[in-house]
Scaffold this motif. Structure first.
Motif, PDB file in Angstrom:
ATOM      1  N   GLY A 179       0.926  -1.046  -0.104  1.00 43.21           N
ATOM      2  CA  GLY A 179       0.176  -0.128  -0.120  1.00 43.21           C
ATOM      3  C   GLY A 179       0.942   1.178  -0.082  1.00 43.21           C
ATOM      4  O   GLY A 179       0.246   2.188  -0.143  1.00 43.21           O
ATOM      5  N   LEU A 180       2.087   1.282   0.066  1.00 40.29           N
ATOM      6  CA  LEU A 180       2.951   2.352   0.215  1.00 40.29           C
ATOM      7  C   LEU A 180       4.064   2.144  -0.942  1.00 40.29           C
ATOM      8  O   LEU A 180       4.272   1.152  -1.437  1.00 40.29           O
ATOM      9  N   THR A 181       4.461   3.466  -1.642  1.00 42.14           N
ATOM     10  CA  THR A 181       5.427   3.473  -2.477  1.00 42.14           C
ATOM     11  C   THR A 181       6.765   4.445  -1.980  1.00 42.14           C
ATOM     12  O   THR A 181       6.811   5.370  -1.620  1.00 42.14           O
ATOM     13  N   TYR A 182       7.899   3.567  -2.218  1.00 42.49           N
ATOM     14  CA  TYR A 182       9.202   4.438  -1.753  1.00 42.49           C
ATOM     15  C   TYR A 182       9.472   5.136  -2.962  1.00 42.49           C
ATOM     16  O   TYR A 182       9.590   4.688  -4.066  1.00 42.49           O
ATOM     17  N   VAL A 183       9.635   6.443  -2.811  1.00 38.95           N
ATOM     18  CA  VAL A 183       9.904   7.357  -4.085  1.00 38.95           C
ATOM     19  C   VAL A 183      11.553   8.126  -3.800  1.00 38.95           C
ATOM     20  O   VAL A 183      11.684   8.664  -2.785  1.00 38.95           O
ATOM     21  N   SER A 184      12.363   7.774  -4.869  1.00 38.76           N
ATOM     22  CA  SER A 184      13.595   8.462  -4.831  1.00 38.76           C
ATOM     23  C   SER A 184      13.811   8.826  -6.144  1.00 38.76           C
ATOM     24  O   SER A 184      14.458   8.022  -6.980  1.00 38.76           O
ATOM     25  N   ARG A 185      13.389  10.172  -6.724  1.00 38.51           N
ATOM     26  CA  ARG A 185      13.673  10.521  -8.141  1.00 38.51           C
ATOM     27  C   ARG A 185      14.541  11.765  -8.112  1.00 38.51           C
ATOM     28  O   ARG A 185      14.421  12.744  -7.316  1.00 38.51           O
ATOM     29  N   THR A 186      15.458  11.765  -8.953  1.00 37.95           N
ATOM     30  CA  THR A 186      16.595  12.818  -9.061  1.00 37.95           C
ATOM     31  C   THR A 186      16.001  13.410 -10.546  1.00 37.95           C
ATOM     32  O   THR A 186      16.210  12.645 -11.794  1.00 37.95           O
ATOM     33  N   VAL A 187      16.454  14.873 -10.948  1.00 32.91           N
ATOM     34  CA  VAL A 187      16.156  15.268 -12.151  1.00 32.91           C
ATOM     35  C   VAL A 187      17.332  16.266 -12.033  1.00 32.91           C
ATOM     36  O   VAL A 187      17.639  17.413 -11.397  1.00 32.91           O
ATOM     37  N   ALA A 270       3.818   8.755  -8.785  1.00 31.13           N
ATOM     38  CA  ALA A 270       4.920   8.135  -8.866  1.00 31.13           C
ATOM     39  C   ALA A 270       4.708   6.663  -9.749  1.00 31.13           C
ATOM     40  O   ALA A 270       5.783   6.169 -10.362  1.00 31.13           O
ATOM     41  N   ALA A 271       3.574   6.425  -9.837  1.00 29.88           N
ATOM     42  CA  ALA A 271       3.187   5.108 -10.388  1.00 29.88           C
ATOM     43  C   ALA A 271       2.878   5.664 -11.990  1.00 29.88           C
ATOM     44  O   ALA A 271       3.345   4.728 -13.065  1.00 29.88           O
ATOM     45  N   ASP A 272       2.467   6.642 -12.345  1.00 27.88           N
ATOM     46  CA  ASP A 272       1.991   7.047 -13.573  1.00 27.88           C
ATOM     47  C   ASP A 272       3.157   7.531 -14.436  1.00 27.88           C
ATOM     48  O   ASP A 272       3.227   7.712 -15.771  1.00 27.88           O
ATOM     49  N   PHE A 273       4.110   8.360 -13.559  1.00 27.90           N
ATOM     50  CA  PHE A 273       5.085   9.063 -14.531  1.00 27.90           C
ATOM     51  C   PHE A 273       6.442   8.435 -14.360  1.00 27.90           C
ATOM     52  O   PHE A 273       6.880   7.747 -13.279  1.00 27.90           O
ATOM     53  N   GLY A 274       7.195   7.890 -15.562  1.00 26.22           N
ATOM     54  CA  GLY A 274       8.299   7.288 -15.730  1.00 26.22           C
ATOM     55  C   GLY A 274       9.389   8.226 -15.239  1.00 26.22           C
ATOM     56  O   GLY A 274       9.597   9.202 -15.006  1.00 26.22           O
ATOM     57  N   GLY A 275      10.698   7.279 -15.021  1.00 24.97           N
ATOM     58  CA  GLY A 275      11.713   7.855 -14.649  1.00 24.97           C
ATOM     59  C   GLY A 275      12.322   8.791 -15.614  1.00 24.97           C
ATOM     60  O   GLY A 275      11.953   8.565 -16.711  1.00 24.97           O
ATOM     61  N   PHE A 276      13.055   9.782 -15.076  1.00 24.54           N
ATOM     62  CA  PHE A 276      13.750  10.658 -16.178  1.00 24.54           C
ATOM     63  C   PHE A 276      15.335  10.124 -16.530  1.00 24.54           C
ATOM     64  O   PHE A 276      16.052   9.643 -15.886  1.00 24.54           O
TER      65      PHE A 276
END
Length: 280
Positions: A179-187, A270-276
Motif C-alpha cells: 500500500g506504500l510506494t518508496y520514491v527517490s527521483r532525481t532530475v 510516482a506510478a504514472d510518471f516514468g523515471g527521467f
C-alpha cells in the motif's frame, strides 16, 4: 544520497561525499537562512511525521558517510572558468541510444559526452533502486570503473543494510510495505565540467528531486530537495565511467506556498510518471 535528501544521497559537504575515492560525505535537510524578503513559509506537518522524517534523514547521513569513508585526499575541482549559457544548451548531437538496463551508455568521447554521462549517472545513483540489493549491484557495475566495483559493492551493502532499511520503512529487498510506494527521483537541472581531459573529467550536476514514502499512513512523507553532485569520470571500456562522486546541499531556491499534494496524489504520480533519462 537525501528523506529530504536520501543521499541522496546518496553529503560530506555533500549529500554523499566521495565514493570510491575521496573524502567523506554527509546529507542533511536544507536549512532556512535568513531571507531579506521575509521568512520562508512551509506547509505545516504533524509533529510525529516531522520527527520521523528528521530521524530517517539523520540515518541517511550516517549511512552515506559510512559508505563513502576513504583515506584519500579529496581533489578540489577548478572553478576558474565560469560556464557559458551554451554549456547546457542543445548541441544538435544525437543522444546515446544504447543502454545497460535502464542506464544509458556509449557517451561521446568529449566534454559534452562526459556531462551527459554525469547527469544520467546522478539519476541512477540517487534512485530507489540503489536501495535494492540486486539492482544496486547492477547499477554499481554499470556506472563505476571496474577497479572500484568490489570496494563500492561492499561499502554500499554495509551502508544500506538491515538497520538502515528498517528505519526507512523498507524490507530486506528495499521495498515499502503493502500500500506504500518508496520514491527517490532525481532530475538534473544543469551540468558543468570543472576539469576535462580525454582520459578523465570532473563534472558538477545541479539536481532537484523528491524522496520519501508515498501512501496513506506514511510516516516518511515525500519531500523535495536540492543538491549538487560532483562526479569524477574516467574514460574506460570505450565509455565514461564514475571513479568517485560527492554531494553537497543546494543551491536551493526559496520554497513556495503551494499546498502539498495528498499521499494518494503523490503515490499515483510516482506510478504514472516514468523515471527521467537525460542526454544531450
Amino acid at each position: 544520497m537525501s528523506n529530504d535528501d536520501q543521499y541522496g544521497g546518496g553529503s560530506g559537504s555533500s549529500g554523499y561525499g566521495e565514493i570510491g575515492g575521496t573524502g567523506q560525505t554527509r546529507t542533511r535537510l536544507p536549512e532556512s537562512p535568513s531571507d531579506p524578503y521575509g521568512p520562508t513559509r512551509r506547509t505545516p506537518r504533524a509533529s510525529r511525521s516531522l520527527v520521523t522524517v528528521v530521524g530517517v534523514v539523520v540515518l541517511l547521513i550516517a549511512a552515506i558517510a559510512f559508505a563513502n569513508q576513504s583515506g584519500d585526499t579529496p581533489t578540489t575541482p577548478s572553478t576558474d572558468t565560469p560556464p557559458t549559457p551554451a554549456t547546457t544548451q542543445a548541441t544538435g548531437t544525437h543522444p546515446v541510444d544504447a543502454k545497460n538496463g535502464t542506464i544509458p551508455k556509449g557517451f561521446a568521447h568529449d566534454e559534452q559526452g562526459a556531462q551527459s554521462a554525469a547527469a544520467n549517472y546522478a539519476v541512477a545513483l540517487v534512485s530507489a533502486d540503489i536501495l535494492k540489493p540486486q539492482m544496486r549491484r547492477q547499477i554499481v557495475r554499470q556506472v563505476f570503473v571496474a577497479d572500484k566495483v568490489p570496494e563500492l559493492e561492499t561499502r554500499l551493502d554495509q551502508a544500506y543494510g538491515k538497520t538502515f532499511l528498517d528505519q526507512a520503512g523498507l524490507d530486506a529487498n528495499g521495498n515499502a510495505a503493502p500500500g506504500l510506494t518508496y520514491v527517490s527521483r532525481t532530475v538534473p537541472v544543469g551540468t558543468k565540467a570543472t576539469k576535462y581531459s580525454e582520459s578523465s573529467t570532473t563534472v558538477d550536476v545541479w539536481c532537484t528531486g523528491v524522496f520519501g514514502t508515498a501512501g496513506v499512513g506514511s510516516t516518511n512523507p515525500v519531500s523535495n530537495d536540492w543538491f549538487t553532485m560532483t562526479l569524477t569520470l574516467r574514460w574506460a571500456e570505450n565509455d565514461w565511467k564514475v571513479e568517485s562522486f560527492a554531494q553537497k546541499d543546494g543551491p536551493a531556491p526559496v520554497h513556495t506556498d503551494r499546498m502539498a499534494s495528498t499521499a494518494e496524489e503523490i503515490a499515483k504520480a510516482a506510478a504514472d510518471f516514468g523515471g527521467f533519462t537525460y542526454a544531450r
